[in-house]
Enzyme design. Structure first.
Site, PDB file in Angstrom:
ATOM      1  CG  HIS A  29    -141.910   9.203 -78.287  1.00 30.98           C
ATOM      2  ND1 HIS A  29    -141.441   9.959 -77.226  1.00 30.98           N
ATOM      3  CD2 HIS A  29    -143.120   9.730 -78.612  1.00 30.98           C
ATOM      4  CE1 HIS A  29    -142.335  10.902 -76.931  1.00 30.98           C
ATOM      5  NE2 HIS A  29    -143.354  10.778 -77.757  1.00 30.98           N
TER       6      HIS A  29
ATOM      7  CD  GLU B 169    -134.519  20.571 -61.885  1.00 30.93           C
ATOM      8  OE1 GLU B 169    -133.683  21.016 -61.077  1.00 30.93           O
ATOM      9  OE2 GLU B 169    -134.523  20.857 -63.102  1.00 30.93           O
TER      10      GLU B 169
END
Length: 248
Positions: free
Chosen positions: A117, A212
Site C-alpha cells: 500500500h 483475537e
C-alpha cells in the site's frame, strides 16, 4: 504462552518464511488502526481523505491530514515484533509483505520488504512522477513539483491499483515459502489478503498471530492470540532453545 511442539518442529525445518503484516503490528507502536472501535475511519470518512478525486479537489485538507499522520509515525518506534522479524533474518530467508505504510519494518532492520500500500515517507508528482523523499519539507501548504504539478503521498488510495512490482514480489514469496505468518491483520482487504490463499494453496503452513480470532482463522494451521510484540519474541526464543549450538 506455550509454543506448540508440532509448530516448533515445522518452524525448525523451515528455510523460507513470510511475514504478512497489517495495522495491528503498528498499533503496538502507538499508530492508530483504521478499523476497530478506535479506528481512524470511525472518525473520518475515507472518501474525503484517501482517494485521488478528493486530493485534487482539496489538496490542502489531504496534506494536513497526512502531515498529521506523518508526525505520529515519525514519533513512533519499531516494537519488539518488528525487531524480532528482522532478527529472524539470521536464521531464515525472511520476506516481509506489509499492508502498512509506516516504514517501521525497514527502520527495524528488515531487508526484503514488499509494501503493498505504499510508503508514507515517499511522495511523487502527479504529473511527471518525479519522486520526493523526506529530505523535502512538506509540513506547510500544498507541495508542488518543479514542473508545477501537485505532489502527493506515495500511498495507495481507494480505487487505485496496488503497485504491480510489490504485489507480484509478495505473491512469489507467498508461493515459495515454507511458513506464512499472518500478523496483526483482519485479512479483509483484497487483493492483498488473497496472498494468504496463495501461500496455503502452495503448501505453506499458515500461522496466525492476532489479538483475537479473525475471518482467516479457519485457514491457519496454528493460531497465537495476543500481542505480536510478546508472541513473536517468545516464538524466536523457543526456536533458539531448540537449535541451541546449531547455526544455519
Amino acid at each position: 504462552m506455550n509454543v506448540d511442539s508440532s509448530f516448533l518442529e515445522i518452524f525448525i525445518k523451515a528455510k523460507s518464511v513470510v511475514f504478512f503484516t497489517g495495522a495491528g503490528i503498528s498499533a503496538e507502536s502507538g499508530i492508530p488502526t483504521f478499523r476497530g472501535k478506535d479506528g481512524i475511519w470511525n472518525k473520518l470518512k475515507p472518501e474525503e481523505l484517501a482517494n485521488f478525486n478528493a486530493f485534487m479537489k482539496n489538496p490542502q485538507m489531504v496534506w494536513e491530514w497526512y502531515n498529521h499522520r506523518k508526525k505520529i509515525i515519525h514519533e513512533s518506534k519499531p516494537n519488539a515484533a518488528h525487531t524480532t522479524i528482522a532478527e529472524m533474518q539470521k536464521y531464515f530467508d525472511v520476506t516481509v509483505v506489509t499492508q502498512n505504510i509506516d516504514n517501521l519494518h525497514r527502520r527495524a532492520g528488515s531487508k526484503k520488504i514488499y509494501e503493498l500500500h505504499g510508503n508514507i515517507e515517499r511522495n511523487y508528482c502527479v504529473n511527471c512522477k518525479t519522486f520526493y523523499n523526506e529530505e523535502h519539507d512538506f509540513s506547510s501548504g500544498v507541495p508542488k513539483c518543479k514542473c508545477g504539478g501537485l505532489i502527493r503521498p506515495d500511498v495507495v488510495w481507494f480505487g487505485e491499483f496496488l503497485p504491480e512490482d510489490q504485489f507480484s514480489g509478495g505473491e512469489k514469496a507467498a508461493m515459495d515459502c515454507d511458513i506464512f505468518f499472518v500478523v496483526g491483520t483482519s485479512a479483509i482487504v483484497y487483493p492483498a489478503a488473497g496472498l494468504i490463499n496463495v501461500a496455503e494453496s502452495a503448501g505453506a503452513a499458515i500461522v496466525e498471530v492476532n489479538l483475537e480470532e479473525t475471518s482467516l482463522s479457519y485457514l491457519a494451521e496454528y493460531s497465537f492470540y495476543g500481542k505480536a510484540e510478546e508472541i513473536l519474541p517468545e516464538i524466536l526464543q523457543e526456536y533458539k532453545k531448540s537449535v541451541a549450538g546449531f547455526i544455519r
